[in-house]
Each structure stands twice: as structure tokens, then as C-alpha cells.
Design a protein around this motif. Structure first.
Motif, PDB file in Angstrom:
ATOM      1  N   HIS A  64      -2.003  -5.148  -2.217  1.00 51.41           N
ATOM      2  CA  HIS A  64      -2.305  -4.866  -0.813  1.00 51.41           C
ATOM      3  C   HIS A  64      -3.569  -5.620  -0.392  1.00 51.41           C
ATOM      4  O   HIS A  64      -3.594  -6.297   0.642  1.00 51.41           O
ATOM      5  N   LYS A  65      -4.595  -5.502  -1.196  1.00 52.27           N
ATOM      6  CA  LYS A  65      -5.873  -6.169  -0.902  1.00 52.27           C
ATOM      7  C   LYS A  65      -5.680  -7.685  -0.802  1.00 52.27           C
ATOM      8  O   LYS A  65      -6.188  -8.322   0.129  1.00 52.27           O
ATOM      9  N   GLY A 115       1.678   2.055  -3.369  1.00 54.07           N
ATOM     10  CA  GLY A 115       0.533   2.398  -4.201  1.00 54.07           C
ATOM     11  C   GLY A 115      -0.065   1.221  -4.955  1.00 54.07           C
ATOM     12  O   GLY A 115      -0.852   1.413  -5.888  1.00 54.07           O
ATOM     13  N   LYS A 116       0.263   0.023  -4.567  1.00 53.05           N
ATOM     14  CA  LYS A 116      -0.223  -1.193  -5.237  1.00 53.05           C
ATOM     15  C   LYS A 116      -1.441  -1.724  -4.488  1.00 53.05           C
ATOM     16  O   LYS A 116      -1.348  -2.655  -3.698  1.00 53.05           O
ATOM     17  N   ARG A 117      -2.607  -1.123  -4.750  1.00 54.09           N
ATOM     18  CA  ARG A 117      -3.839  -1.449  -4.010  1.00 54.09           C
ATOM     19  C   ARG A 117      -4.280  -2.899  -4.155  1.00 54.09           C
ATOM     20  O   ARG A 117      -4.709  -3.510  -3.187  1.00 54.09           O
ATOM     21  N   GLU A 118      -4.227  -3.450  -5.347  1.00 56.13           N
ATOM     22  CA  GLU A 118      -4.715  -4.817  -5.561  1.00 56.13           C
ATOM     23  C   GLU A 118      -3.844  -5.842  -4.848  1.00 56.13           C
ATOM     24  O   GLU A 118      -4.357  -6.806  -4.275  1.00 56.13           O
ATOM     25  N   ALA A 162     -12.950  -0.988   3.900  1.00 56.86           N
ATOM     26  CA  ALA A 162     -12.287  -1.180   2.602  1.00 56.86           C
ATOM     27  C   ALA A 162     -13.273  -1.702   1.563  1.00 56.86           C
ATOM     28  O   ALA A 162     -13.316  -1.193   0.436  1.00 56.86           O
ATOM     29  N   ASN A 171     -15.694   0.754   0.205  1.00 53.48           N
ATOM     30  CA  ASN A 171     -15.022   1.893  -0.432  1.00 53.48           C
ATOM     31  C   ASN A 171     -15.048   3.150   0.440  1.00 53.48           C
ATOM     32  O   ASN A 171     -15.067   4.269  -0.065  1.00 53.48           O
ATOM     33  N   ILE A 193       0.846  -1.198   0.000  1.00 56.04           N
ATOM     34  CA  ILE A 193       0.000   0.000   0.000  1.00 56.04           C
ATOM     35  C   ILE A 193       0.883   1.250   0.000  1.00 56.04           C
ATOM     36  O   ILE A 193       0.525   2.259  -0.613  1.00 56.04           O
ATOM     37  N   PHE A 208     -12.696   4.660   2.092  1.00 54.48           N
ATOM     38  CA  PHE A 208     -11.244   4.643   2.266  1.00 54.48           C
ATOM     39  C   PHE A 208     -10.727   5.686   3.246  1.00 54.48           C
ATOM     40  O   PHE A 208      -9.674   5.479   3.858  1.00 54.48           O
ATOM     41  N   HIS A 221     -11.151   3.950   6.424  1.00 54.88           N
ATOM     42  CA  HIS A 221     -10.235   2.806   6.383  1.00 54.88           C
ATOM     43  C   HIS A 221      -8.805   3.264   6.699  1.00 54.88           C
ATOM     44  O   HIS A 221      -8.108   2.634   7.499  1.00 54.88           O
ATOM     45  N   ARG A 222      -8.376   4.360   6.078  1.00 57.40           N
ATOM     46  CA  ARG A 222      -7.010   4.868   6.287  1.00 57.40           C
ATOM     47  C   ARG A 222      -6.766   5.301   7.731  1.00 57.40           C
ATOM     48  O   ARG A 222      -5.642   5.252   8.209  1.00 57.40           O
TER      49      ARG A 222
END
Length: 139
Positions: free
Chosen positions: A36-37, A31-34, A99, A102, A28, A104, A107-108
């Protein structure tokens, strides 16, 4: 399943869960959200498997008392681990829910707290195992 096998599987599952949290945090930050998920879902699945194994072990094999040295340190780790493990479940559910909905911004805000607690619980779980398996035998 034998006691030793349940112990090893528990260590492996909570270890994978903790490492997945670290990987999720790394990705995360990149910046790699997928990715990370993926790692956060993986952490959740392995944590749930750990809980199932823990419950099974507790039913089949009653807990043994700690009789080794460093009793004060052991009980401090055990109690903080136990309290934070209980707190971590609703934190994780809320964090994951935000998350998937959505939400976020929320979530953050909660995710760093959840990650810290989760990692503390995973690491102290390994420490408790060390105390019980190594220091308890040498008492």
C-alpha cells in the motif's frame, strides 16, 4: 517537447497516479501495508511529475478555448476538476504526513476523502483531454 508529447506524458502520468491510488486502496484492504505504501508513494511521485508537465505545457502552449458541443457539461467537469485539484494538494500532503508520522488514526479518517478526490481529479483530467482533443475538433 511538442504539445502532443506533453499531452500524452500528462495522460500517462496522471493515469499511473490514479491506478496507483486504486492499487494502494486494494492492498490496504488486504492488510498489505508495505505494498500500500509503495503504491501511494508511487501515486504521489507521478502526480508531482504530472504537475510539472502541466506547468511546462501551460508555459509553452497557451490554453485553447473549448468550442465543441456539451459546453455546460464540459465547464462543470472543468471547474469541479480544477477546484478539487487545488483542494487535493493539501489533502494529499496532510494524508501522507499523517502516515509518515505514524498517526494512523488521523490518516485513516482523511485518506478515503483524499483518495476519492484524487481519483475524481485523475478521471476528470482524462475527460477534459477527451473533450479538448476529440469533441473540440469535431465542432
Amino acid at each position: 517537447m511538442g504539445y502532443s508529447l506533453l499531452n500524452y506524458l500528462s495522460l500517462i502520468t496522471i493515469g499511473i497516479s490514479g491506478l496507483s491510488i486504486l492499487a494502494g486502496l486494494f492492498f490496504i484492504k488486504k492488510g498489505k501495508r508495505e505494498i500500500h505504501k509503495f503504491f501511494m508513494i508511487n501515486a504521489s511521485i507521478f502526480a508531482l511529475v504530472f504537475v510539472l508537465l502541466y506547468v511546462l505545457k501551460s508555459i509553452l502552449y497557451p490554453p485553447q478555448p473549448y468550442t465543441g458541443p456539451y459546453r455546460g457539461l464540459f465547464f462543470f467537469i472543468l471547474w469541479t476538476h480544477t477546484i478539487l485539484a487545488i483542494v487535493n494538494f493539501p489533502l494529499a500532503v496532510i494524508t501522507i504526513r499523517y502516515a509518515f508520522k505514524n498517526m494512523f488514526e488521523k490518516h485513516r479518517k482523511i485518506a478515503p476523502i483524499t483518495a476519492f478526490v484524487w481519483l475524481y481529479v485523475a478521471i476528470t483530467g482524462w475527460l477534459i483531454y477527451f473533450f479538448m482533443q476529440w469533441l473540440n475538433k469535431n465542432a
